[in-house]
Design an enzyme around this catalytic site. Structure first.
Site, PDB file in Angstrom:
ATOM      1  N   LYS A 154       0.882  -1.177   0.000  1.00  0.00           N
ATOM      2  CA  LYS A 154       0.000   0.000   0.000  1.00  0.00           C
ATOM      3  C   LYS A 154       0.919   1.226   0.000  1.00  0.00           C
ATOM      4  O   LYS A 154       1.264   1.766   1.056  1.00  0.00           O
ATOM      5  CB  LYS A 154      -0.927  -0.049   1.224  1.00  0.00           C
ATOM      6  CG  LYS A 154      -2.122   0.886   1.119  1.00  0.00           C
ATOM      7  CD  LYS A 154      -3.170   0.548   2.149  1.00  0.00           C
ATOM      8  CE  LYS A 154      -4.200   1.651   2.295  1.00  0.00           C
ATOM      9  NZ  LYS A 154      -5.020   1.873   1.110  1.00  0.00           N
TER      10      LYS A 154
HETATM   11  N1  PMP Z   1      -7.714  -1.972  -3.144  1.00  0.00           N
HETATM   12  C1  PMP Z   1      -7.202  -0.747  -2.999  1.00  0.00           C
HETATM   13  C2  PMP Z   1      -6.511  -0.116  -4.166  1.00  0.00           C
HETATM   14  C3  PMP Z   1      -7.332  -0.059  -1.780  1.00  0.00           C
HETATM   15  O1  PMP Z   1      -6.826   1.174  -1.626  1.00  0.00           O
HETATM   16  C4  PMP Z   1      -8.025  -0.672  -0.714  1.00  0.00           C
HETATM   17  C5  PMP Z   1      -8.188   0.051   0.587  1.00  0.00           C
HETATM   18  N2  PMP Z   1      -7.075  -0.140   1.419  1.00  0.00           N
HETATM   19  C6  PMP Z   1      -8.528  -1.970  -0.903  1.00  0.00           C
HETATM   20  C7  PMP Z   1      -8.362  -2.585  -2.140  1.00  0.00           C
HETATM   21  C8  PMP Z   1      -9.225  -2.696   0.192  1.00  0.00           C
HETATM   22  O2  PMP Z   1      -8.280  -3.027   1.198  1.00  0.00           O
HETATM   23  P1  PMP Z   1      -8.699  -3.201   2.701  1.00  0.00           P
HETATM   24  O3  PMP Z   1      -9.836  -4.141   2.721  1.00  0.00           O
HETATM   25  O4  PMP Z   1      -7.483  -3.772   3.347  1.00  0.00           O
HETATM   26  O5  PMP Z   1      -9.070  -1.869   3.222  1.00  0.00           O
END
Ligand code: PMP
Length: 295
Positions: A154
């Site tokens: 991320k």
């Molecule tokens: N894909 C992207 C590109 C994101 O930014 C997020 C949010 N973090 C997610 C998927 C979903 O991830 P999570 O369930 O860990 O929040």
């Protein structure tokens, strides 16, 4: 939206500071080159008080993101979890969004630096009561190629792609974008993962071109518990157009139904969909099974 008030406290580099007085250097690789990692975490007001949902998973992903990008970062999951609870408490927040960001030190070269600093900010994010379904546009922007960047991290810079896709979708009159991968298969939303339903089973894009979402993992766990069949693979926009229903999931979005993709509506009413059933279970889970505050 105001993210802080006069008395808001945040954590930055070893200190608990007033948000309006906190400062950062203007010559960091994070600010200039998007070279930083972050998380998006939620805390829920439960019977035991503020409970951060899947804190361990989020902070492990932050560590992994840092490792993949070669950002020096040595906080433990326990330290970051404790700091998060402390910041929540100092701001008197329970239903909140938690934003950890690892900011690299001033360095205008393209060589990775030797030091980073951790920010943990929190802001009010009350329970979302509405259940508006999303109208998606398949984006002209594709997700970055996994040989260009580490898609499982991320990373700050990846979100230029998300902002481009979201802005394009909004400009065209849609609620949200859906991005394909660089080979034209379904990938994910700008900030959420995708599931679709066909003939009583769920389908979701495999890892490789997407962020491995913690909510996606939770949805897979719910499906295992509920005996809902799930297929993980590479799917096309045709598969999605022909689906019975679909939803996005993510920490911010939770589980949100999709009304239509490229103006093609889904046949199954959302209330009768697997997504709607999973949403109810998820909303219950975050307020009950979340890890309680350490004593
Ligand atoms: N894909 C992207 C590109 C994101 O930014 C997020 C949010 N973090 C997610 C998927 C979903 O991830 P999570 O369930 O860990 O929040």
């Amino acid at each position: 939206m105001g993210y802080y008030k006069d008395n808001t406290v945040l954590y930055y580099d070893g200190a608990y500071l007033n948000a309006s007085a906190a400062q950062t250097n203007l010559y960091t690789q994070t600010l200039h080159y998007g070279y930083g990692v972050f998380e998006g975490i939620r805390s829920y007001n439960t019977a035991n008080g503020a409970a951060i949902f899947k804190a361990k998973e989020h902070y492990e992903r932050l560590q992994k993101s840092g490792e993949l990008l070669g950002i020096p970062f040595d906080y433990t999951v326990e330290q970051m979890t404790d700091i998060s609870y402390k910041v929540l408490e100092m701001n008197n927040l329970a239903d909140a969004y938690i934003r950890p960001l690892v900011i690299c030190d001033p360095n205008m070269t393209l060589i990775n630096g030797t030091k980073s600093r951790l920010l943990i900010a929190v802001w009010d994010w009350g329970a979302y009561l509405g259940e508006k379904l999303l109208r998606l546009k398949v984006s002209p922007y594709c997700r970055p190629h996994p040989r260009s960047v580490h898609m499982e991290a991320k990373a700050v810079g990846h979100y230029v792609n998300s902002i481009l896709a979201t802005s394009d979708a909004r400009k065209s009159g849609y609620d949200e974008a859906l991005l394909l991968d660089c080979e034209g298969y379904l990938a994910e939303g700008p900030g959420a993962n995708l599931f679709f339903e066909k003939d009583g089973a769920l389908f979701t894009p495999e890892l490789g071109h997407i962020l491995p979402g913690i909510t996606r993992e939770t949805v897979l766990e719910i499906c295992a518990q509920e005996g809902i069949p799930v297929h993980v693979g590479r799917y096309t926009t045709e598969d999605l157009y022909n689906a019975d229903s679909a939803f996005f999931c993510g920490t911010g979005a939770e589980v949100v139904g999709i009304a239509a993709v490229d103006d093609q509506p889904f046949a199954l009413p959302w209330a009768d969909s697997l997504g709607s059933r999973i949403r109810a279970i998820y909303l219950q889970l975050v307020r009950t099974a979340a890890v309680s505050k350490p004593v």
